[in-house]
Structures are given as structure tokens and as C-alpha cells.
Design a protein around this motif. Structure first.
Motif, PDB file in Angstrom:
ATOM      1  N   SER A   1      30.237  50.106  45.616  1.00  0.00           N
ATOM      2  CA  SER A   1      31.485  50.854  45.720  1.00  0.00           C
ATOM      3  C   SER A   1      32.452  50.422  44.622  1.00  0.00           C
ATOM      4  O   SER A   1      33.103  51.256  43.975  1.00  0.00           O
ATOM      5  N   PHE A   2      32.551  49.120  44.399  1.00  0.00           N
ATOM      6  CA  PHE A   2      33.416  48.589  43.343  1.00  0.00           C
ATOM      7  C   PHE A   2      32.951  49.085  41.975  1.00  0.00           C
ATOM      8  O   PHE A   2      33.767  49.476  41.130  1.00  0.00           O
ATOM      9  N   ALA A   3      31.630  49.080  41.762  1.00  0.00           N
ATOM     10  CA  ALA A   3      31.089  49.508  40.466  1.00  0.00           C
ATOM     11  C   ALA A   3      31.411  50.970  40.182  1.00  0.00           C
ATOM     12  O   ALA A   3      31.797  51.322  39.049  1.00  0.00           O
ATOM     13  N   LEU A   4      31.267  51.837  41.176  1.00  0.00           N
ATOM     14  CA  LEU A   4      31.583  53.256  40.975  1.00  0.00           C
ATOM     15  C   LEU A   4      33.017  53.428  40.514  1.00  0.00           C
ATOM     16  O   LEU A   4      33.295  54.154  39.548  1.00  0.00           O
ATOM     17  N   LYS A   5      33.941  52.754  41.188  1.00  0.00           N
ATOM     18  CA  LYS A   5      35.351  52.902  40.833  1.00  0.00           C
ATOM     19  C   LYS A   5      35.635  52.281  39.463  1.00  0.00           C
ATOM     20  O   LYS A   5      36.368  52.858  38.647  1.00  0.00           O
ATOM     21  N   TYR A   6      35.057  51.116  39.215  1.00  0.00           N
ATOM     22  CA  TYR A   6      35.300  50.438  37.939  1.00  0.00           C
ATOM     23  C   TYR A   6      34.868  51.306  36.756  1.00  0.00           C
ATOM     24  O   TYR A   6      35.623  51.492  35.791  1.00  0.00           O
ATOM     25  N   PHE A   7      33.668  51.841  36.827  1.00  0.00           N
ATOM     26  CA  PHE A   7      33.163  52.612  35.689  1.00  0.00           C
ATOM     27  C   PHE A   7      33.899  53.946  35.552  1.00  0.00           C
ATOM     28  O   PHE A   7      34.140  54.412  34.426  1.00  0.00           O
ATOM     29  N   ALA A   8      34.264  54.560  36.665  1.00  0.00           N
ATOM     30  CA  ALA A   8      35.049  55.793  36.593  1.00  0.00           C
ATOM     31  C   ALA A   8      36.411  55.520  35.968  1.00  0.00           C
ATOM     32  O   ALA A   8      36.882  56.276  35.099  1.00  0.00           O
TER      33      ALA A   8
END
Length: 297
Positions: A217-224
């Protein structure tokens, strides 16, 4: 595409750069013989200029028996071009991808959202600014994964291999923490507007607290938030499965769709290839190269 990544796999072959397309392969001796063949670096073949690949392959004809590789699903090629370069071109796996232009509520499954909420009650996630500083923690976590799943071969990376992988430009590492203890970590490689999921591992306590859900979940937001367009999550476990394995379900729950990775094989010396297959006593098989059947069993 970075030489450091190819070098991290040198336990399994000699890195060789394809000078026109700017990709890498691993040359390997064929067991019991003086002949050599090559495969792509695990897990995908990537390069700067796909339409120079055919020229590089021509330079390998006098040196190697065969070449096997799996294509980057985001590579700039088409099926016709692959057929021009290789005798064997088959859809290999469907890789799950995430279009970061879409709202997460529209594609992250309710199951995953529920476990994200559960995990975040106990777990925090952070970006590791200097991944190499965390090599001891990462190597220990990955060793647990090796033991848990009986991992062998090229994916049983050594600490020395990881030291090189963590130094490759574009490597992004996330860490899940609870009570000042590392519960899990994820490794990604960013190229252009795509982040490729590389590896992840969690401790037994991390499994209990569903740390992988907080991490992704953190990765999705970070990369977006950092302007990327796509995530490449890879495929499920094994080959030819029915899509019900846990890894497939986990990746599908984040994805917005799939892209095809192709398996490609080329025989540079048909006569010698046939001789080796005969000498190895191989029966009819779809495995390529046939004389290496069972190498990754």
C-alpha cells in the motif's frame, strides 16, 4: 540494464553486454562440454533499444549454441519483431500491472483494503534512503524466506549478490517496522515511468501482522506521488498454474490488468544443438534449451 545488476548474478554465468541494444545476458558453460550458451539475467531481459537486438544476436552465432530469455512486458517491441529474432516465441506468463493513474479504491480488492487497515494498526512503513545501509537486515529476512520455501538456484541470492543489487541506480527499498523491529522489506527497480517489483520478505511476526499489505500500500502511494505511471508486479508462482496460488491472488488484488512476458529461444548452431540433445539422451520436450531440462527443478 546496469552492469552492477548483471555482475550480481555472476555466480550463474559470465555477464556479457549486447553492445547495440544495451542489454545483458549470462554466458554459461554447458555441463560436461566445452560449448557455451546464454540466458537473460533473472528475471527479465531488458534493454535500451529493442530494435537493435537482432544485430547483437548475429554477433553471438559463432560463439554460442543457444540463447534463452524472457522479455520485459514493458519492452518496446512487438511479436513480429520477436519472431524475427527467435525461432521459439511463446507467451510465458501474464504479469500483473498497476496503472497508477487509476484511483486505488477502484482496483485494490476489498480483501486487501481490509488487511491494509489491520496491518497499519501495528505497522509503520518507511523509505530506506540508503538501501545498502540495510543489507544485514535484508539478507537476514531473505534467508528466512529461502528456508521457509526451500528456495534454490538463481533466486537463492547470496549476501554478496545483494550488495551489488542494492547499489544499482534506481533501487528503491521500503521497510515495515513495529516496536523498533524490522518486520518486512520490499525491493523495487525504477526505470522510466515503471517501477518493477523485485523481491520482498517478511519475518514470522511480519506475517502475523500482515506487513506485506502495509508495504505494498505504501509503495503504490509512494510511486504515484513521485510521478510514475506503472507498477510491474510480476507473475504468480510456477508455470501453467490455475491462478489460485497465494502469490497470484495477492498480486491480482492490487492490479489493474496484465501484460504478457514472452519466452524466446534461439538456436545459433542447429547441428551442434542436435548433437548435444542426443548426447544428453533427452526425449521430446517443450523445454528450451532441451539439453538443460530439469536445471531449475
Amino acid at each position: 540494464m546496469h552492469p552492477c545488476y548483471a555482475e550480481s548474478l555472476s555466480e550463474f554465468g559470465t555477464p556479457r553486454e549486447l553492445l547495440r541494444c544495451k542489454g545483458w545476458v549470462l554466458e554459461r558453460p554447458i555441463p560436461g562440454l566445452t560449448d557455451r550458451d546464454a540466458m537473460c539475467c533473472y528475471p527479465l531481459f531488458v534493454c535500451q533499444d529493442w530494435y537493435q537486438l537482432h544485430s547483437d544476436l548475429e554477433t553471438l552465432e559463432i560463439e554460442l549454441v543457444s540463447l534463452a530469455l524472457v522479455t520485459d512486458p514493458f519492452g518496446e517491441y512487438d511479436r513480429d519483431y520477436l519472431n524475427r529474432c527467435f525461432e521459439h516465441v511463446v507467451p510465458f506468463k501474464e504479469h500483473f500491472v498497476v496503472d497508477l493513474n487509476q484511483q486505488t479504491d477502484n482496483h485494490v480488492s476489498e480483501h486487501h483494503r481490509r488487511y491494509i487497515r489491520k496491518s497499519l494498526q501495528h505497522v509503520t512503513v518507511e523509505l530506506c534512503e540508503e538501501p545498502i545501509d540495510f543489507i544485514d537486515e535484508w539478507a537476514a529476512l531473505y534467508q528466512e524466506l529461502i528456508l521457509r520455501h526451500g528456495i534454490k538456484g538463481i533466486t537463492a541470492f547470496s549476501k554478496e549478490s545483494f550488495a551489488k543489487q542494492l547499489s544499482v541506480p534506481g533501487l528503491v527499498m521500503f521497510r515495515a517496522v513495529s516496536d523498533d523491529k524490522t518486520l518486512g522489506m520490499l525491493l523495487w527497480y525504477v526505470h522510466g515511468d515503471v517501477a518493477y517489483y523485485h523481491l520482498g520478505s517478511t519475518s514470522p511476526r511480519g506475517l502475523e501482522l500482515h506487513a506485506s499489505f502495509a508495504l505494498f500500500s505504501f509503495a503504490l502511494k509512494y510511486f504515484a506521488d513521485n510521478g510514475l505511471r506503472w507498477l510491474e508486479l510480476g507473475a504468480g508462482a510456477g508455470i501453467g498454474g490455475d491462478g489460485t496460488d497465494g502469490l497470484t491472488r495477492f498480486k491480482r488484488g492490487w492490479s489493474t490488468g496484465t501484460r504478457t512476458a514472452y519466452f524466446c529461444g534461439r538456436i545459433f548452431d542447429p547441428e551442434r544443438y542436435a548433437q548435444i540433445v542426443k548426447a544428453k539422451g533427452m526425449t521430446t520436450t517443450d523445454y528450451f534449451p532441451a539439453y538443460r531440462k530439469g536445471e531449475f527443478a
